[in-house]
Design a protein around this motif. Sequence first.
Motif, PDB file in Angstrom:
ATOM      1  N   MET A   1     -40.820  -4.073 -13.208  1.00  0.00           N
ATOM      2  CA  MET A   1     -42.157  -3.584 -13.508  1.00  0.00           C
ATOM      3  C   MET A   1     -43.026  -3.469 -12.258  1.00  0.00           C
ATOM      4  O   MET A   1     -44.049  -2.800 -12.272  1.00  0.00           O
ATOM      5  N   GLN A   2     -42.613  -4.140 -11.162  1.00  0.00           N
ATOM      6  CA  GLN A   2     -43.376  -4.034  -9.927  1.00  0.00           C
ATOM      7  C   GLN A   2     -43.403  -2.604  -9.414  1.00  0.00           C
ATOM      8  O   GLN A   2     -44.342  -2.191  -8.732  1.00  0.00           O
TER       9      GLN A   2
ATOM     10  N   TRP B   1     -40.583   9.877 -13.733  1.00  0.00           N
ATOM     11  CA  TRP B   1     -39.456   9.535 -12.852  1.00  0.00           C
ATOM     12  C   TRP B   1     -39.367   8.028 -12.662  1.00  0.00           C
ATOM     13  O   TRP B   1     -38.286   7.437 -12.756  1.00  0.00           O
ATOM     14  N   VAL B   2     -40.523   7.384 -12.409  1.00  0.00           N
ATOM     15  CA  VAL B   2     -40.539   5.929 -12.223  1.00  0.00           C
ATOM     16  C   VAL B   2     -40.067   5.242 -13.507  1.00  0.00           C
ATOM     17  O   VAL B   2     -39.269   4.300 -13.463  1.00  0.00           O
ATOM     18  N   ALA B   3     -40.541   5.712 -14.653  1.00  0.00           N
ATOM     19  CA  ALA B   3     -40.137   5.113 -15.931  1.00  0.00           C
ATOM     20  C   ALA B   3     -38.628   5.194 -16.120  1.00  0.00           C
ATOM     21  O   ALA B   3     -37.986   4.221 -16.550  1.00  0.00           O
ATOM     22  N   ASN B   4     -38.058   6.331 -15.812  1.00  0.00           N
ATOM     23  CA  ASN B   4     -36.602   6.476 -15.978  1.00  0.00           C
ATOM     24  C   ASN B   4     -35.838   5.563 -15.025  1.00  0.00           C
ATOM     25  O   ASN B   4     -34.779   5.027 -15.380  1.00  0.00           O
ATOM     26  N   VAL B   5     -36.370   5.360 -13.819  1.00  0.00           N
ATOM     27  CA  VAL B   5     -35.726   4.422 -12.879  1.00  0.00           C
ATOM     28  C   VAL B   5     -35.804   2.999 -13.418  1.00  0.00           C
ATOM     29  O   VAL B   5     -34.812   2.253 -13.414  1.00  0.00           O
ATOM     30  N   VAL B   6     -36.979   2.606 -13.903  1.00  0.00           N
ATOM     31  CA  VAL B   6     -37.175   1.252 -14.434  1.00  0.00           C
ATOM     32  C   VAL B   6     -36.267   1.006 -15.643  1.00  0.00           C
ATOM     33  O   VAL B   6     -35.603  -0.038 -15.754  1.00  0.00           O
TER      34      VAL B   6
ATOM     35  N   GLY C   1     -43.354   3.142 -17.907  1.00  0.00           N
ATOM     36  CA  GLY C   1     -42.382   2.619 -18.872  1.00  0.00           C
ATOM     37  C   GLY C   1     -42.494   1.145 -19.202  1.00  0.00           C
ATOM     38  O   GLY C   1     -41.602   0.588 -19.857  1.00  0.00           O
ATOM     39  N   ALA C   2     -43.594   0.476 -18.819  1.00  0.00           N
ATOM     40  CA  ALA C   2     -43.700  -0.975 -19.006  1.00  0.00           C
ATOM     41  C   ALA C   2     -43.608  -1.381 -20.470  1.00  0.00           C
ATOM     42  O   ALA C   2     -43.014  -2.418 -20.795  1.00  0.00           O
ATOM     43  N   LEU C   3     -44.189  -0.600 -21.387  1.00  0.00           N
ATOM     44  CA  LEU C   3     -44.199  -0.994 -22.793  1.00  0.00           C
ATOM     45  C   LEU C   3     -42.864  -0.744 -23.494  1.00  0.00           C
ATOM     46  O   LEU C   3     -42.591  -1.347 -24.530  1.00  0.00           O
ATOM     47  N   LEU C   4     -42.046   0.122 -22.942  1.00  0.00           N
ATOM     48  CA  LEU C   4     -40.733   0.384 -23.541  1.00  0.00           C
ATOM     49  C   LEU C   4     -39.690  -0.628 -23.093  1.00  0.00           C
ATOM     50  O   LEU C   4     -38.678  -0.827 -23.774  1.00  0.00           O
ATOM     51  N   LEU C   5     -39.948  -1.258 -21.967  1.00  0.00           N
ATOM     52  CA  LEU C   5     -38.954  -2.162 -21.401  1.00  0.00           C
ATOM     53  C   LEU C   5     -38.613  -3.347 -22.317  1.00  0.00           C
ATOM     54  O   LEU C   5     -37.426  -3.663 -22.504  1.00  0.00           O
ATOM     55  N   PRO C   6     -39.587  -4.044 -22.926  1.00  0.00           N
ATOM     56  CA  PRO C   6     -39.217  -5.165 -23.803  1.00  0.00           C
ATOM     57  C   PRO C   6     -38.369  -4.744 -24.994  1.00  0.00           C
ATOM     58  O   PRO C   6     -37.430  -5.449 -25.385  1.00  0.00           O
TER      59      PRO C   6
ATOM     60  N   ALA D   1     -32.538   0.833 -14.677  1.00  0.00           N
ATOM     61  CA  ALA D   1     -32.184  -0.452 -14.073  1.00  0.00           C
ATOM     62  C   ALA D   1     -31.852  -1.484 -15.151  1.00  0.00           C
ATOM     63  O   ALA D   1     -30.955  -2.320 -14.977  1.00  0.00           O
ATOM     64  N   GLU D   2     -32.562  -1.399 -16.272  1.00  0.00           N
ATOM     65  CA  GLU D   2     -32.281  -2.319 -17.382  1.00  0.00           C
ATOM     66  C   GLU D   2     -30.934  -2.012 -18.032  1.00  0.00           C
ATOM     67  O   GLU D   2     -30.299  -2.903 -18.611  1.00  0.00           O
ATOM     68  N   MET D   3     -30.501  -0.766 -17.938  1.00  0.00           N
ATOM     69  CA  MET D   3     -29.230  -0.374 -18.566  1.00  0.00           C
ATOM     70  C   MET D   3     -28.013  -0.664 -17.687  1.00  0.00           C
ATOM     71  O   MET D   3     -26.871  -0.633 -18.167  1.00  0.00           O
ATOM     72  N   LEU D   4     -28.230  -0.943 -16.405  1.00  0.00           N
ATOM     73  CA  LEU D   4     -27.098  -1.081 -15.483  1.00  0.00           C
ATOM     74  C   LEU D   4     -26.094  -2.171 -15.889  1.00  0.00           C
ATOM     75  O   LEU D   4     -24.877  -1.944 -15.798  1.00  0.00           O
ATOM     76  N   PRO D   5     -26.525  -3.357 -16.348  1.00  0.00           N
ATOM     77  CA  PRO D   5     -25.530  -4.352 -16.762  1.00  0.00           C
ATOM     78  C   PRO D   5     -24.646  -3.871 -17.914  1.00  0.00           C
ATOM     79  O   PRO D   5     -23.458  -4.194 -17.975  1.00  0.00           O
ATOM     80  N   THR D   6     -25.229  -3.078 -18.814  1.00  0.00           N
ATOM     81  CA  THR D   6     -24.437  -2.526 -19.918  1.00  0.00           C
ATOM     82  C   THR D   6     -23.449  -1.493 -19.391  1.00  0.00           C
ATOM     83  O   THR D   6     -22.277  -1.451 -19.799  1.00  0.00           O
TER      84      THR D   6
END
Length: 490
Positions: free
Chosen positions: A1-2, A102-107, A61-66, A110-115
């Motif tokens: 989120m930073q 673009w920033v939202a898609n990057v954020v 994308g902060a609100l979609l992340l959780p 990054a959350e999807m990378l472990p999957t």
Amino acid sequence: MQVGAAYVEALSPATRARHGRHYTPPELAYHLWSMARMSLGFSPGRQVLPGLVRDPACGAGALLLPALREHLRASYGVDPALTLAGLQNLIEGVDTDPAAVWVANVVLAAEMLPTLARIPESRRRSLPALARVGDGLSIPEQPARVVVMNPPYGRVRLAPDERERYAHVLYGHANLYGLFMAGAVESLDSEGVLAALVPTSFTSGRYFSKLREYLGREAAMSAITFVEDRSGVFSSVLQETCLATFERRKRRKARINSLGSTMTTIATVKVQKTGDPWVLPRRSDDAPVTAAASAMQESLASLGWRASTGPLVWNRRSDDLHAAWGPSRSHVIWAADLDGGILHRDPARDSMRYLALTRPSDSKVMVLDEPAVLVQRTTAPEQSRRLIAAHLSRDALSARHGRVTVENHVNVLRPTGLDPVLTPEAMTRLLATKTMDQVIRSISGSVALSAYELESIPLPNRDVVRSWNDLEGDALEAAVSAAYRPEGSK
């Protein structure tokens, strides 16, 4: 989120103000998702998403992340390739700013990378882009189970077709966040939930009266969390904010909390569905008073009092303000002249004490020559009271050459008939009671008190109010306190 925070901070102040852009802190994003989970009936453990979660003003994308994080962790036992393939039907962000998207898609990626790492390289596909450039106010093709949002704020001028589309929620000028709230409710499915981080002004402002009616009819508020210590919550927004959830399913009660250094439970109240200002306690000890006030049918307006805002905006008439009186000048009453609830003369304002009546309309617009009750429209956060009133009597007018001009940080209360239920003297005493201050704090948690909110103060029936005319001091305090006690309580 930073990354999202850095992007918003990199924008110029003018750009942030013009587009209403602001970054959502992670703590508030997770609190908002927690409230949405409760409205969805989720268990304490992680659960897969039951339908589409959309943010129509997603920014970074902060609100979609959780929501994404919860779904991915709850889906750990499922084929990761299938989990990733299904995300575009479960998470959607929309924003007009291509850089933010673009920033939202990057954020989110990054959350999807472990999957993705759990999929053999031969089967890996590109990660889905869950945010897209678009107009979040456009009517979506697919209804959402949940809409999460921290929409842009600010007045907006609407084209005729847009005003017609939103006519059911507009009273006067339009504010962007009100349009987003209305559009979000329209986009929900039959079991949908709206979770929004918005200014608290929607609960009481005149311009949101039709929006309140619409929300009460289509998706009543099921919970609200008032955000304390708002300075520092956002990098460029200094408005009183709240987290609120609204549900399509019928609700009878709404939960009220306060979020500061910790979460505090305030009360559970009856769901309010009218266009009148909603009476919502900000503190637990105000809850009994607000419960009684919410059931009252009368108000200052219905009992014969009209409120208006002082007409003098001093910096627009600075050349006409003087230190000395003259026959064509009017004594100016400033908000500081009401401090302590007693009408006096604040020496700090004496260099601008008189207004020269130079315009043809001044004698009608700028002059008050009848007794009235004056109420501070704005108070400092550190002041112990929000409701500060003083009586402008005949004698006070005479001492000011028979006419005054009230500046716009003061509201003016005047009776609309010759025989008001309360005399001006009694009205001033009533507004000085502890109970009335509790009521107004539950209508407007802001340091600003509009004339509309003042007129809307709920009151008991006129016979009870009339009985207060001859009461003063402790006797009046006790009588008013007893009137604002829930039926059946002692």
